[in-house]
Design a protein around this motif. Sequence first.
Motif, PDB file in Angstrom:
ATOM      1  N   LEU A  27      -5.971   0.720   6.653  1.00  0.00           N
ATOM      2  CA  LEU A  27      -6.065   0.768   7.966  1.00  0.00           C
ATOM      3  C   LEU A  27      -6.266  -0.570   8.763  1.00  0.00           C
ATOM      4  CD1 LEU A  27      -7.410   3.894   9.985  1.00  0.00           C
ATOM      5  CD2 LEU A  27      -8.215   1.633  10.852  1.00  0.00           C
ATOM      6  N   ALA A  85      -5.933   8.526   7.758  1.00  0.00           N
ATOM      7  CA  ALA A  85      -6.434   7.601   6.291  1.00  0.00           C
ATOM      8  C   ALA A  85      -7.448   8.307   5.461  1.00  0.00           C
ATOM      9  CB  ALA A  85      -7.068   6.091   7.002  1.00  0.00           C
ATOM     10  N   THR A  86      -8.356   9.072   6.061  1.00  0.00           N
ATOM     11  CA  THR A  86      -9.351   9.373   4.964  1.00  0.00           C
ATOM     12  C   THR A  86      -8.828  10.726   4.308  1.00  0.00           C
ATOM     13  OG1 THR A  86     -10.773   9.169   6.701  1.00  0.00           O
ATOM     14  CG2 THR A  86     -11.624  10.711   4.995  1.00  0.00           C
ATOM     15  N   ALA A  97      -6.386   8.860   1.591  1.00  0.00           N
ATOM     16  CA  ALA A  97      -7.458   8.326   0.389  1.00  0.00           C
ATOM     17  C   ALA A  97      -8.053   9.175  -0.421  1.00  0.00           C
ATOM     18  CB  ALA A  97      -8.426   7.370   0.992  1.00  0.00           C
ATOM     19  N   SER A 131      -3.395   4.743  -2.013  1.00  0.00           N
ATOM     20  CA  SER A 131      -3.968   3.363  -1.255  1.00  0.00           C
ATOM     21  C   SER A 131      -3.706   3.377   0.126  1.00  0.00           C
ATOM     22  CB  SER A 131      -3.524   2.287  -2.273  1.00  0.00           C
ATOM     23  OG  SER A 131      -2.194   2.133  -2.172  1.00  0.00           O
ATOM     24  N   VAL A 132      -4.739   3.191   0.671  1.00  0.00           N
ATOM     25  CA  VAL A 132      -4.505   3.116   2.259  1.00  0.00           C
ATOM     26  C   VAL A 132      -5.105   2.077   2.770  1.00  0.00           C
ATOM     27  CG1 VAL A 132      -4.888   4.263   4.384  1.00  0.00           C
ATOM     28  CG2 VAL A 132      -4.656   5.621   2.303  1.00  0.00           C
ATOM     29  N   TYR A 148       0.949  -1.132  -0.087  1.00  0.00           N
ATOM     30  CA  TYR A 148      -0.019   0.155   0.172  1.00  0.00           C
ATOM     31  C   TYR A 148       0.886   1.221  -0.112  1.00  0.00           C
ATOM     32  CZ  TYR A 148      -3.456  -3.462   1.533  1.00  0.00           C
ATOM     33  OH  TYR A 148      -4.289  -4.424   1.699  1.00  0.00           O
ATOM     34  N   VAL A 160     -10.667   3.677   1.889  1.00  0.00           N
ATOM     35  CA  VAL A 160      -9.583   3.203   2.764  1.00  0.00           C
ATOM     36  C   VAL A 160     -10.050   1.867   2.831  1.00  0.00           C
ATOM     37  CG1 VAL A 160      -8.535   3.324   5.078  1.00  0.00           C
ATOM     38  CG2 VAL A 160      -9.249   5.257   4.074  1.00  0.00           C
ATOM     39  N   THR A 161      -9.023   0.705   2.666  1.00  0.00           N
ATOM     40  CA  THR A 161      -9.439  -0.562   3.276  1.00  0.00           C
ATOM     41  C   THR A 161      -9.002  -0.635   4.632  1.00  0.00           C
ATOM     42  OG1 THR A 161      -8.134  -1.188   1.068  1.00  0.00           O
ATOM     43  CG2 THR A 161      -8.468  -3.102   2.517  1.00  0.00           C
ATOM     44  N   TYR A 162     -10.364  -1.116   5.341  1.00  0.00           N
ATOM     45  CA  TYR A 162     -10.284  -0.915   6.635  1.00  0.00           C
ATOM     46  C   TYR A 162     -10.389  -2.607   7.292  1.00  0.00           C
ATOM     47  CZ  TYR A 162     -12.870  -0.862  11.164  1.00  0.00           C
ATOM     48  OH  TYR A 162     -13.442  -1.089  12.552  1.00  0.00           O
ATOM     49  N   PHE A 222     -14.927   8.385   7.294  1.00  0.00           N
ATOM     50  CA  PHE A 222     -13.946   7.544   7.092  1.00  0.00           C
ATOM     51  C   PHE A 222     -14.646   6.126   6.750  1.00  0.00           C
ATOM     52  CE2 PHE A 222     -12.439   3.359   9.378  1.00  0.00           C
ATOM     53  CZ  PHE A 222     -11.128   3.242   8.659  1.00  0.00           C
ATOM     54  N   SER A 245     -15.090   6.461   2.861  1.00  0.00           N
ATOM     55  CA  SER A 245     -13.714   6.639   1.987  1.00  0.00           C
ATOM     56  C   SER A 245     -13.313   5.326   1.435  1.00  0.00           C
ATOM     57  CB  SER A 245     -12.590   7.141   2.863  1.00  0.00           C
ATOM     58  OG  SER A 245     -12.192   5.978   3.954  1.00  0.00           O
TER      59      SER A 245
END
Lengths: 460, 97
Positions: A36, A24-25, A28, A33-34, A9, A81-83, A76, A79
């Motif tokens: 979290l 992260a938000t 992104a 590419s994030v 990432y 973001v891959t959480y 968030f 967004s």
Amino acid sequence: MSDENQKTYDIIVVGAGPAGMSAATAAAEVGASVLLLDEQPSPGGQIYRGILSAPEARAKILGSSYTEGLAITKAFSQSSVTYQPLATVWQFDESGSLIYSVEGEVTQAKGSHILLATGALERPVPIPGWTLPGVMTAGAAQILLKSSGVVPDNAVLAGSGPLLYLLATQLIRAGSPPKALVETQTFKDALAAMRFFPLRFSAWKMLAKGFLMMREIKKAGIPRYKAAKGFRAEGSKQVEALSFDHKEERLRLECETLLLHQGVVPNTQITRSLRVQHRWNKRQACFHPFTNGVGLTTNSNYSIIGDGRAIAGAQVAVLEGRSAGSFVAASLGFNVDPADVFKQQKIIKKERAVRSFLDRLYQPPKEILTPANGATVCRCEEVTAGKIREYATIGCLGPNQTKAFGRSGMGPCQGRYCGLTVTEILAEENKSSQQETGAYRIRSPIKPVTLSEIAQCSED
Amino acid sequence: MFRRLDEAGKKVRFTYDDQDIEAIENENLAAALLIAGKTSLRVNPVSKQPRAPYCMMGACFECLVEIDGISRQACMVQVSEGLVVNSILDIGGNEDV
């Protein structure tokens, strides 16, 4: 798990509190590419724990200092973001690779940059008897309320700091008012804090909020014992009472739940494991990772933001998150408006000004920082303050050596709740500074893992 | 004593040392055990004194319990139907978890 499975990432953020979610938000939003990673089942960190699922009645009890986190948590969640919730990161290497487990499944990931947003821990409150069942941190009671809607009946709240008053008002609103507030803060602390009071609107707003809390506590008829000292949690198998000195008298308040609080300190387990530099902060009586303005540590692959860097509260954490997220994204080639970052940095500076006042007002008393000989310091291995002093007299210079002398810091919590106290005691006994005395050396795994989890890792 | 402010949510059952306990699905396990009156969850391996949840955020390791043969922090586990939880009562002196 093989090397081909290592995911990469632009940025990996660790921790889904206000700082982590905002960073992260922000990153992104500009196209980075994030990933979290967070240990809890839902985003919010400890301060906004369970915020997306808290029923309305519970949110009302918790009040605006909780519900104001809804906007950033929703932003968030929406967004790109891959959480990854329920992720325990247990190894970080200097190049920006890390290993985490989700329900026993191990994954290795690499970020061009890692943003740590791992927040704070309660400062240890090593009074005699603090290991008894029924003695918890004030933060623990808040977590029970936020995540499960669970409250203690007739709890005694003891220590100092704004969180004690906030928790008291929340328990009052929940119909479970505390039995009493026993405060270590003295009139002298209040006087000494005055010279740090910044003449700013945000400071007056904070003061007004404090007065409203005091009024709510007074209206509920909850007794407050100020300038209390000599705390002792009494009981044999369970806490039965808190005893303390108050105005030349020894008082004893019976209770089944005793909630302790002396402020919070940065959780430095990860930054210590990375061997980056830390410095002792006298005003907050704890170590801070050594960082620049946007939170870059002395390892250029890692930044740290929010309360994990220096205690400054949720509002500053959000601003730090946004500015660090944007800055790191810019350093990776994404298009960011520098004006935004400058503006955030300016507000952070202003907001931080309030901190000196709070730090002095709620300064932990000496008996908490360097407890009496009988008090247990290392909860896991049952090492008392007296033992640590004894090690010093026979030549123990630093926290790491105490491990060899008597196993302090070697239990499952890995020094999280004794590290600062051991540093303070050794510094005092050896007439050295806390900086020179240093802290425990932290090694991975940062959190205990099973052999099967280690076996899943590829060989280097 | 601890109590729940509301009983909303799906009820599930789990066992703690063979005792049936009712809880709410996905509830924090440490919270569910406190509500059920389980005030101490383990003994300290050095002093053999009882210990109970202290931090509720995965840092202090005082709420360790055994699930599927693995010691887990009860405050980091969510309750599900049929979960089997056992206390760690007899852990050896030098056996770090």
